[in-house]
Design an enzyme around this catalytic site. Sequence first.
Site: not given
Lengths: 507, 498
Positions: B126, B192, B194
């Site tokens: 996807e 991730d 951040d």
Amino acid sequence: MIRHDYSRVDPKRRANIDHKKKQFAKAEFAQQHYDHRLNFYTLPPTAEITLEEFETWAINRLKVLSELEACSFRNKSPEETAEYMTSILNKYLPLRSNTSRSQALQEERKKDHYSHYILRLAFSSTEDLRRRFSRLETMLFRLRYKEDDFKEREQFVKSLNLEWEEVGEAEKRELRDQLLAATGGKKSAAGEEQEWCKVDWERVPELVEQRRVFLRRGKAYVPQSQQMSLVVAEFTKWLDDALELTARALPRLDEDDRLAPILAHLSQSFTAPEAAYTSSDASIDGLSAIHANAIDSLSENFPLCMRNLHMNLRANSHLKHYGRLQYTLFLKGIGLSLEECIVFWRRSFKLMTDDKFQKEYRYNIRHVYGDVGGDANRRGRGYTPYSCQKILTEPLPGPGQSHGCPYRTFTPENLSALLQRVGVQDRNVLKTVREDVQKQRYHVACNRVFEYGHQREIKKVRDEGSWSATDLDTIVHPNTYFKRSWLLKHLGEGNAGMVGDDEKMEE
Amino acid sequence: MPHSTAPDPMSAGDSQTMSETTIKPEPSTQDVAMEDAPSPAGDNKAKVELEELFDDNDSDQEFPSSVPAKSEEDLSQPTTFKISDTSTFSDPDVMRAFYQRLFPFRHFFQWLNHSAVPGPDFAHREFAFTLANGALLRYQSFPTADVFRKHCIKEVPPRFDIGPVYSTNPRDRKSLRKASAFRATSRELVFDIDMNDYDEIRTCCTGAKVCHKCWTFITMAIKVVDTALREDFSFKHILWVYSGRRGAHAWVSDKKAREMDDNRRRSLAGYLELVRGGDQGSKRVSIRRPLHPHLERSLNILKEHFQTTILAEQDPWAEKSEHLLNLIPDATLRAALQKKWDSSPSRPSASKWADIDSVAKSGALSKTSRELLEAKQDIVLEYTYPRLDADVSKKLNHLLKSPFVVHPATGRVCVPIDPKRVEEFDPLGVPTVTELLKEIDEWEGEEDEKKVHDWEKTSLKPYIDYYKTFVSGLLRDEKEQMSVKREREEQHGDAMDF
């Protein structure tokens, strides 16, 4: 059979060969002899039993499982659960050790074995039931494993033939410090004798998650004392696979109209837990349609978890994702419409541009309400408001997050301060709340605060007898908290009598 | 020199258009046809193009060189599109030129496909496109790198995310007979990190801003996580990517990592996660002793950073020392320190940190020195240990921004970070699209025998070179595993008795 799990045969082919071999070579399980108290339930039962036995055995096991589930809902510690379950297990599903030399030994084990398989049939039909069944069976297995006789347990584990690589002496010496550090063991003589085995880390996910094993190059070094985790993981995996297979084979059972009704009945009586949210929680008589600007005043009646979110929202004009989710669902649950909910959040995020709000937040709110999203989401009208159990079992909030149950996530000092801010000044209450929280009885603490905040009203309805005992039962859902609180605070406004009717409808 | 903005502006005689039209046949049959059957049209010609297709170094059609087009375009449309100081990175023309000339589609394809021959790993993957109006277009999929590239050039998405590989083609998900037949089967294990999550401990910037000082937090995080993934979990193919503004992503591409289910992902994330607890919890870090080897090792990595980055640069306790005081378990020591710091509140953090030991030594310690040491270790970890956005790692089907995409707000390209040289990485030095396109224009080199790709003319070159090495390493491993598997199957085929 377990052993083959780790051999290198192609899984699709394996099932066939082994199955045939087992099935036609020798009917070894026609009359099974149970050597061990514990059972991995790898071989299905084949002996005949009466229809009555079929039903009663299953019901007995179901009773045990649902009591176990209740324990987990009430947040009981493993010790408390074990204590509570002893009598229930003895009554419904006794399982004695070899040393007891009881006459009924084989009978008991047979019942255990058969009832497990019957419930497997009953609970394999949907994903939801399968997951629940596997979770509870795992709990039961763990419980029994823990209290099993040490020697017998060892024999049982050996009989499973799990492929564990033992850690050699040389390696043990080389890694000694790390091994001990990882398991939190003391550097005593006893530590030296500990045996370790090496397995792929994927096989002991819970030990890895809690950092309770030493990892090196993808292998987890599991000490003997932690073997339970390995065995239990194995049990769950095995059971999950088997349930999947059962589900696929289930349609073929259709021709049997003697068993099907029993099975259907069994799975129905195993329906959702009591803390489920019902739409009647949203309909409160006397409370007209809620508007966005009424939330501030209504928040007086919110449980602490939601009040905390509300205060945080007002203080920062923002909430992080999980906080928004928990709060939006709650607001949805008290009957705030989607439009009003969007208005509420838009106004609350007053530091944000319209554009940002439309782009990044609006969709999520609509998704929660089932206004957008996949077919299933829309048909189910979005998500259901979280119960206490859901809130209590979620991961703890991270930095900057404020969701979850304050009784669980706050330190006792901060909790006291928060309670005082919302008007709980009584020293005794604060002290007992602190004790409850230390025993991890968060919902008890919450109910205590509720009773303190509504003591006059509760006394009144008790004296008048206008509320039944079930109306004042322990609260296990934030929306129930709100509903009850609001009704109590608005007694005598023509709604006191309505509560009972509503609650009955739920059952 | 002008950039061509239309997908196929070149004349029929041009070699690029030629090859593109010949290799263009239906995507699904393309690989088969190329694999074994000699093309009926003409052996010689087909062979040349095959080589072109699979060769890594020369004549890469995906990265067109500006040379052949030069003369013609100069004539026909002399000033169609020229990077100027006024062009911005959000300009669709800029983005189109970026996809046409700079985005490494081929390596990108091989990275996700795990082989040079198009297969379901890529075709069922996807992609989610963020459109210019902010809408998210999910469940896009593409059979080959070429189709994907064309789509990007045509639609010019400001950014796109990568999702999981599904059991069937995501575009067909609604036409399946059973909804359950459509499920995510694999995807890289992702992380991730951040800068947002560091807001409460960084003093230099807040929110979306980042500077060299606070980038060190990310450097520390990469070191710790990378080491753990390699040593503890024995993952090899870990791609670290600058997220374009203020963070970093990791993509673990090992087969084993890709095939992990949610449960495994959750436990792995839990293993790495340390800093927990909301604003109202007390200590963010509370760990068992003895320290788990992973934490012990991380602490050793982080110690020196604590001295330099935290105490000297961030200086978090210079004016406000309550938080530090709260973290000290010993009441008498706390009182003594409070007194000392109240008299000189602006004492730098390094001195305050040193004060803890000196005041403790002077007799204000009622607990054991061991406990104090442990508390200090906890503080070091709270201020340095990676703060992962763990939810990203826990789900197989989480979308994550693709490498080499341009960050819509900064214009910087999401380039890979070499963990071996993570210290040298400068987030503010990462080139922006507009800079890169300018570099192509300004490039003055010989372009005679060997064609020079456009990206080779820019400062993107080292990043793509690194990415290439990474991808080829992955492909090599992948190939080995396949052959081992095949051998094993053959052996078992013989041993099978029915």
